[in-house]
Structures are given as structure tokens and as C-alpha cells.
Design a protein around this motif. Structure first.
Motif, PDB file in Angstrom:
ATOM      1  N   SER A   1       1.000  -1.106   0.180  1.00 28.70           N
ATOM      2  CA  SER A   1       0.239   0.329  -0.139  1.00 28.70           C
ATOM      3  C   SER A   1       0.889   1.613  -0.147  1.00 28.70           C
ATOM      4  O   SER A   1       0.904   2.205   0.009  1.00 28.70           O
ATOM      5  CB  SER A   1      -0.957  -0.675   1.095  1.00 28.70           C
TER       6      SER A   1
ATOM      7  N   ALA B   1      -8.582   1.518  -3.569  1.00 29.94           N
ATOM      8  CA  ALA B   1      -9.678   2.328  -3.244  1.00 29.94           C
ATOM      9  C   ALA B   1     -10.091   0.317  -2.705  1.00 29.94           C
ATOM     10  O   ALA B   1     -10.795  -0.212  -2.023  1.00 29.94           O
ATOM     11  CB  ALA B   1     -10.634   2.110  -4.823  1.00 29.94           C
ATOM     12  N   SER B   2      -9.502  -1.106  -3.417  1.00 25.89           N
ATOM     13  CA  SER B   2      -9.338  -2.139  -3.006  1.00 25.89           C
ATOM     14  C   SER B   2      -8.326  -3.072  -3.983  1.00 25.89           C
ATOM     15  O   SER B   2      -7.002  -2.092  -3.483  1.00 25.89           O
ATOM     16  CB  SER B   2     -10.980  -2.665  -3.704  1.00 25.89           C
ATOM     17  N   THR B   3      -7.749  -3.745  -3.908  1.00 26.56           N
ATOM     18  CA  THR B   3      -6.970  -5.209  -4.041  1.00 26.56           C
ATOM     19  C   THR B   3      -6.746  -5.316  -5.111  1.00 26.56           C
ATOM     20  O   THR B   3      -5.487  -5.259  -5.986  1.00 26.56           O
ATOM     21  CB  THR B   3      -6.885  -6.758  -3.703  1.00 26.56           C
ATOM     22  N   SER B   4      -7.894  -4.420  -6.544  1.00 26.31           N
ATOM     23  CA  SER B   4      -7.408  -4.076  -7.618  1.00 26.31           C
ATOM     24  C   SER B   4      -8.417  -3.026  -8.133  1.00 26.31           C
ATOM     25  O   SER B   4      -8.034  -2.766  -9.842  1.00 26.31           O
ATOM     26  CB  SER B   4      -8.526  -5.475  -8.310  1.00 26.31           C
ATOM     27  N   LEU B   5      -8.545  -2.005  -7.277  1.00 24.79           N
ATOM     28  CA  LEU B   5      -8.622  -0.545  -7.928  1.00 24.79           C
ATOM     29  C   LEU B   5      -7.823   0.718  -7.226  1.00 24.79           C
ATOM     30  O   LEU B   5      -7.792   0.872  -5.846  1.00 24.79           O
ATOM     31  CB  LEU B   5     -10.148  -0.454  -7.574  1.00 24.79           C
TER      32      LEU B   5
END
Length: 103
Positions: free
Chosen positions: A15, A49-53
């Protein structure tokens, strides 16, 4: 892409993210110049925002907005790192042309 300015953002699996500007003076590694370009970027931030965004948020100050945009995604193999923040060749891309006269 040669002759353009690129804004590149990344978010590692831990992150930790970043955003840099590059001048694309050519296709060779030494022709991609860090912290140089024809854009004036303000209020830049990047957020997972998420694991893929990932959201890249920034304002561009321009007297004449460009009508041609290119969006590209890099490989999963690595991220630009200090001190030279070298880029990897993109794995996919899409481009679009904006017609401001149609609102």
C-alpha cells in the motif's frame, strides 16, 4: 507517445504508492525523463480503493486542454523505485479523443 508527457502512478502490495511526471522524448530508457514535462499538476494524491482498484487524483492546469489522452497499465513485475524511478514497458493501453465542442 513520443513527444508527450506522462503522469505515472503506482501502488505496491504494501500500500505504498507514488506519482511522477515523465517527458517521453523517445522510446529508449534514457529518453524517458523523470520530473520533466509539459503539464502542470496540482493537488496530486493516490489511494488504494480495493485490491484491484487504485485512484489517481490530480488537477491539471492548462491554457488549452489536450484532446488526445492515452491510458496505459504497466506489468505486475515491478514499480518505479528511488532514485531514478525507471519505468517498465506498459502491458496494455487505450486511447481516446475528446471533442469539447459537443459539451
Amino acid at each position: 507517445m513520443v513527444g508527450s508527457t506522462a503522469i505515472v502512478g503506482w501502488m505496491s502490495s504494501s500500500s505504498e504508492g507514488g506519482m511522477k511526471m515523465y517527458s517521453l522524448d523517445g522510446k529508449l530508457t534514457n529518453q524517458v525523463i523523470l520530473d520533466k514535462g509539459e503539464l502542470y499538476m496540482m493537488n496530486a494524491s493516490i489511494a488504494l480503493a480495493s485490491t484491484s482498484l487504485v485512484y489517481m487524483i490530480f488537477l491539471l492546469k492548462a491554457t488549452q486542454p489536450t484532446t488526445k489522452l492515452l491510458f496505459a497499465i504497466g506489468p505486475k513485475c515491478g514499480f518505479p523505485n528511488s532514485p531514478n524511478y525507471a519505468l517498465f514497458k506498459h502491458s496494455d493501453h487505450i486511447s481516446l479523443v475528446i471533442d469539447y465542442s459537443k459539451g
